[in-house]
Design a protein around this motif. Structure first.
Motif, PDB file in Angstrom:
ATOM      1  N   ARG A 161       0.838  -1.206   0.000  1.00 33.47           N
ATOM      2  CA  ARG A 161       0.000   0.000   0.000  1.00 33.47           C
ATOM      3  C   ARG A 161       0.869   1.251   0.000  1.00 33.47           C
ATOM      4  O   ARG A 161       0.595   2.209  -0.746  1.00 33.47           O
ATOM      5  CB  ARG A 161      -0.924  -0.006   1.217  1.00 33.47           C
ATOM      6  CG  ARG A 161      -1.793   1.245   1.329  1.00 33.47           C
ATOM      7  CD  ARG A 161      -2.668   1.220   2.560  1.00 33.47           C
ATOM      8  NE  ARG A 161      -1.910   1.083   3.789  1.00 33.47           N
ATOM      9  CZ  ARG A 161      -1.255   2.092   4.375  1.00 33.47           C
ATOM     10  NH1 ARG A 161      -1.250   3.299   3.815  1.00 33.47           N
ATOM     11  NH2 ARG A 161      -0.604   1.906   5.502  1.00 33.47           N
ATOM     12  N   GLU A 204       3.355   7.482   8.071  1.00 27.73           N
ATOM     13  CA  GLU A 204       2.708   6.191   7.834  1.00 27.73           C
ATOM     14  C   GLU A 204       3.481   5.022   8.443  1.00 27.73           C
ATOM     15  O   GLU A 204       3.152   3.861   8.182  1.00 27.73           O
ATOM     16  CB  GLU A 204       2.554   5.967   6.323  1.00 27.73           C
ATOM     17  CG  GLU A 204       1.643   6.966   5.635  1.00 27.73           C
ATOM     18  CD  GLU A 204       0.184   6.780   6.002  1.00 27.73           C
ATOM     19  OE1 GLU A 204      -0.196   5.656   6.385  1.00 27.73           O
ATOM     20  OE2 GLU A 204      -0.577   7.761   5.912  1.00 27.73           O
ATOM     21  N   GLN A 257       1.029   4.182  -2.756  1.00 25.78           N
ATOM     22  CA  GLN A 257       0.710   5.531  -2.303  1.00 25.78           C
ATOM     23  C   GLN A 257       1.832   6.512  -2.621  1.00 25.78           C
ATOM     24  O   GLN A 257       1.574   7.648  -3.053  1.00 25.78           O
ATOM     25  CB  GLN A 257       0.442   5.517  -0.798  1.00 25.78           C
ATOM     26  CG  GLN A 257       0.145   6.890  -0.197  1.00 25.78           C
ATOM     27  CD  GLN A 257      -0.058   6.820   1.309  1.00 25.78           C
ATOM     28  OE1 GLN A 257      -0.148   5.739   1.890  1.00 25.78           O
ATOM     29  NE2 GLN A 257      -0.121   7.968   1.961  1.00 25.78           N
TER      30      GLN A 257
END
Length: 252
Positions: free
Chosen positions: A97, A242, A101
């Protein structure tokens, strides 16, 4: 080897997440957001994004009455059988992911038995992994992940590593003076990503942030071709924000 212990935003988020997961796990029938806020002491403004992250990563699930229960990812990690594979799968989903991203290859690295080891990677045709032209174990002084790992060691640990793996010149930008390198590592704030601007390889720029879990040093990194160097700092800041889900996977 001893680690330096400095508070970072991902570490704080993980501590909060662990408190939430512990409470959700103990309340098998579900617990509401208001109850979580009251019993963990986390205000709604901090709890809401944390719950979104935990839902996205599959650690909690929300019932139709808005109560939270343990999610599939947490249940798989809690199982004795296949836990290691479940951890790798959960971590790989998060890395994939992040790759999509950020539009960059993503790496998890650990400092194991005195050596730098890249343990997982998410790359692809549009986000190729950096070519390991010099063994990562011997080039910690030049790579972003290596410098992030060294930065988590105490002075004796750093010197021991550099005694075993002297700082060789890999490009014209590589820092080879040990005193300069040690001073740079000491001055690096724990909350600021470490950058590699073609120090490891010409044509590649990298960034890394620490993933300190207990007594284990780790790093989350990314790499970009030099033509995308203008995106590096923004991507590095996003990587830092993140990092919590990755650190959480390593902590559970």
């Amino acid at each position: 080897m001893a680690l330096k212990h400095e508070s970072t935003a991902p570490y704080q988020s993980v501590q909060h997440a662990l408190r939430v997961l512990d409470l959700v796990s103990r309340r098998g029938t579900g617990v509401t957001e208001a109850e979580l806020s009251r019993e963990t002491g986390l205000p709604g403004a901090r709890l809401a994004p944390l719950l979104r992250m935990l839902r996205r990563e599959g650690y909690v699930a929300q019932l139709t009455d808005a109560a939270y229960v343990t999610g599939d990812s947490l249940n798989r990690l809690a199982a004795a059988h296949g836990r290691d594979q479940a951890l790798r799968d959960t971590l790989q989903q998060t890395l994939d992911r992040l790759r999509d991203q950020l539009g960059a290859a993503i790496y998890v690295s650990r400092y194991i038995d005195g050596e730098v080891r890249v343990t997982q990677c998410a790359d692809g045709p549009l986000t190729p992994a950096v070519h390991e032209w010099v063994d990562f174990r011997k080039s910690a002084h030049a790579s972003a992940i290596g410098k992030s790992l060294l930065g988590q060691l105490d002075l004796n640990g750093r010197r021991d590593h550099l005694d075993r793996h002297p700082a060789a010149r890999l490009t014209s930008r590589t820092i080879t003076n040990e005193l300069v390198l040690l001073n740079r590592l000491d001055a690096q704030p724990a909350t600021v990503p470490v950058l590699d601007l073609q120090e490891y390889a010409v044509g590649t720029v990298c960034a890394a942030v620490p993933l300190t879990a207990g007594s284990s040093a780790g790093a989350l990194g990314l790499s970009l071709p030099v033509e995308h160097a203008h995106r590096l700092r923004e991507a590095a800041e996003t990587l830092n924000r993140e990092a919590a889900p990755v650190l959480l996977s390593l902590t559970l």
